[in-house]
Design an enzyme around this catalytic site. Structure first.
Site, PDB file in Angstrom:
ATOM      1  N   ARG A 165      20.720  19.116  31.714  1.00 56.30           N
ATOM      2  CA  ARG A 165      21.527  18.863  30.494  1.00 56.30           C
ATOM      3  C   ARG A 165      22.391  20.062  30.120  1.00 56.30           C
ATOM      4  O   ARG A 165      22.574  20.359  28.942  1.00 56.30           O
ATOM      5  CB  ARG A 165      20.627  18.493  29.303  1.00 56.30           C
ATOM      6  CG  ARG A 165      19.801  17.233  29.483  1.00 56.30           C
ATOM      7  CD  ARG A 165      20.676  15.985  29.590  1.00 56.30           C
ATOM      8  NE  ARG A 165      19.902  14.752  29.576  1.00 56.30           N
ATOM      9  CZ  ARG A 165      19.452  14.132  30.679  1.00 56.30           C
ATOM     10  NH1 ARG A 165      19.677  14.646  31.881  1.00 56.30           N
ATOM     11  NH2 ARG A 165      18.775  13.008  30.566  1.00 56.30           N
ATOM     12  N   SER A 233      18.660   9.851  24.176  1.00 59.00           N
ATOM     13  CA  SER A 233      17.621  10.839  23.827  1.00 59.00           C
ATOM     14  C   SER A 233      18.199  11.793  22.788  1.00 59.00           C
ATOM     15  O   SER A 233      19.234  12.416  23.034  1.00 59.00           O
ATOM     16  CB  SER A 233      17.209  11.657  25.053  1.00 59.00           C
ATOM     17  OG  SER A 233      16.680  10.836  26.048  1.00 59.00           O
ATOM     18  N   GLU A 329      19.584  17.383  22.054  1.00 60.04           N
ATOM     19  CA  GLU A 329      20.581  17.147  23.113  1.00 60.04           C
ATOM     20  C   GLU A 329      21.899  16.705  22.488  1.00 60.04           C
ATOM     21  O   GLU A 329      22.984  17.074  22.954  1.00 60.04           O
ATOM     22  CB  GLU A 329      20.055  16.057  24.066  1.00 60.04           C
ATOM     23  CG  GLU A 329      21.071  15.622  25.103  1.00 60.04           C
ATOM     24  CD  GLU A 329      20.604  14.447  25.952  1.00 60.04           C
ATOM     25  OE1 GLU A 329      19.519  14.510  26.547  1.00 60.04           O
ATOM     26  OE2 GLU A 329      21.357  13.458  26.027  1.00 60.04           O
TER      27      GLU A 329
END
Ligand code: FAD
Ligand code: EPU
Length: 348
Positions: A165, A233, A329
């Site tokens: 990520r 998420s 995130e």
């Protein structure tokens, strides 16, 4: 096309009702002179600039007081070499449509990344990943526009510094880099990527059947943003010291546990959130999704403040219960540009 004081509700999958002072639709590089003039004006006025794809990884915490550039550059071209297909794809192409197009044309490889919302130009930014595949596995190079100089640059896969990520495009000094096009390589000799326990055993090994299974699994677990606002998420899965993970596993033998290297283990944030009894927890119109605790949802009329308060409740609960600090995130944007949960919670 330029719009002023326009609603962003349709431009973020959380369906948060915020406005943009200026929204510039970048659909052609012939618009560069006009865009550069606008960027200069924003810099002089000290106004923020945000590059936007499909808004599926963004939380608008407030109205945006500057310029939003919505990237709509299209085009796909394919070259064939002896062993590979080389694709040049415009940053505004829809990611899942690209995956489907490849599968339908017998170019396997991207199937594990099916049904990830968003556009191609955003995929490198957090190096999108699912079911054992990541964007970095297929990216050869990409091109970006430096908004401040108006120059185009090409960078290789290695220069992008892809990680879980993460990439250089998340660094503060790269905020003026607008990705215009990516180059992907798909091997003609297709190999399935590792299977995931949550995929059905009946999986036969063709790219198309894996694609279908992934789409099915995702549709069962993850809320469709067109029905329930969300940004996937909300937090990253935390990577912790092995001792910390081992202690937790001794108390919870069924805890998901993903070794990263000799000293670090990735834990499943969704499992931690479920263990903290937060599934279904609601603040205003925002809730922890009952089928996947890592996803925060907009039940219809959530304000950004509801989502921020809920995210803080989750962060604090996991800190209190497990002494693990979750990092979000989702990218937080406020009036003046990018912010984060720690600062956003001060303003609600
Ligand atoms: P946006 O949300 O518009 O932007 C995200 C960031 O990228 C912002 O910081 C923006 O400034 C920057 N950006 C966008 N375009 C450009 C560009 N052209 N140049 C430079 N910077 C740019 N992610 C995963 O990794 N794996 C998943 O499995 C996954 N599943 C998801 C499931 C759901 C239901 C949802 C809603 C989201 C999911 N996500 C997943 C998150 C999201 O889909 C990805 O992060 C996606 O790449 C975001 O694309 P976007 O076009 O919506 O980007
Ligand atoms: N789990 C629970 N309870 C929950 C959710 C998950 O116990 O409420 C457990 C599951 O049973 C499983 C483990 O946690 O054992 C992992 O769950 P899952 O396979 O659903 O994946 P995840 O770790 O929650 C990650 C990515 C997703 C990606 C999937 C599939 C992150 C932050 N998220 O989720 O990406 O699609 O794996 O590979 O890494 C995104 O980034 O937006 C995203 C959706």
């Amino acid at each position: 096309m330029i719009e002023t004081n326009c609603s962003l509700k349709a431009f973020n999958t959380f369906s948060i009702d915020a406005t943009a002072h200026i929204l510039f639709h970048l659909s052609d590089l012939t618009q560069l002179a006009e865009l550069s003039a606008l960027v200069k004006k924003m810099r002089v006025q000290n106004k923020p600039i945000l590059i936007l794809g499909a808004g599926s990884n963004i939380l608008f915490c407030d109205d945006f007081s500057g310029l939003i550039i919505k990237v709509e550059l299209l085009g796909i071209s394919i070259e064939t070499t002896e062993n590979d297909y080389i694709l040049q794809v415009g940053a505004g192409e829809n990611w899942h449509d690209l995956v489907t197009y490849c599968i339908d044309n017998d170019m396997g490889g991207l199937e594990n990344l099916a049904l990830i919302p968003g556009v191609v130009g955003a995929a490198p930014v957090q190096n999108i990943g699912a079911y054992g595949s990541e964007f970095k596995d297929f990216c050869v190079a990409l091109e970006y526009l430096d908004l401040d100089t108006g120059k185009l640059h090409k960078v290789s896969n290695a220069q992008c510094q892809f990680a879980y990520r993460d990439s250089i495009f998340k660094q503060a000094n790269m905020r003026s880099a607008l990705i215009t096009q990516v180059t992907l390589k798909l091997a003609k000799q297709w190999q399935p990527k590792q299977r995931n326990a949550s995929l059905s055993d009946a999986l036969d090994v063709s790219a198309k059947s894996i694609y279908q299974s992934i789409c099915q699994v995702r549709a069962e677990k993850l809320p469709d943003p067109s029905e329930l606002g969300n940004a996937g998420s909300f937090f990253k899965n935390p990577v912790v010291k092995k001792e910390v993970a081992d202690k937790l596993r001794a108390e919870n033998p069924n805890m998901p546990y993903y070794p990263q290297d000799a000293e670090h283990v990735k834990l499943a944030a969704g499992w931690l959130i479920e263990k903290a009894d937060l599934k279904g927890r609601q603040i205003g119109g925002a809730a922890v999704h009952k089928k996947q605790a890592l996803v925060l949802i907009n039940k219809g009329n959530a304000s950004a403040q509801d989502v921020i308060k809920l995210a803080e409740l989750v962060r604090q609960s996991i800190k209190d219960k497990f002494n693990i600090e979750l990092q979000h995130e989702v990218r937080f944007m406020d009036k003046l540009g990018e912010t984060d949960l720690a600062r956003a919670i001060q303003n609600v």
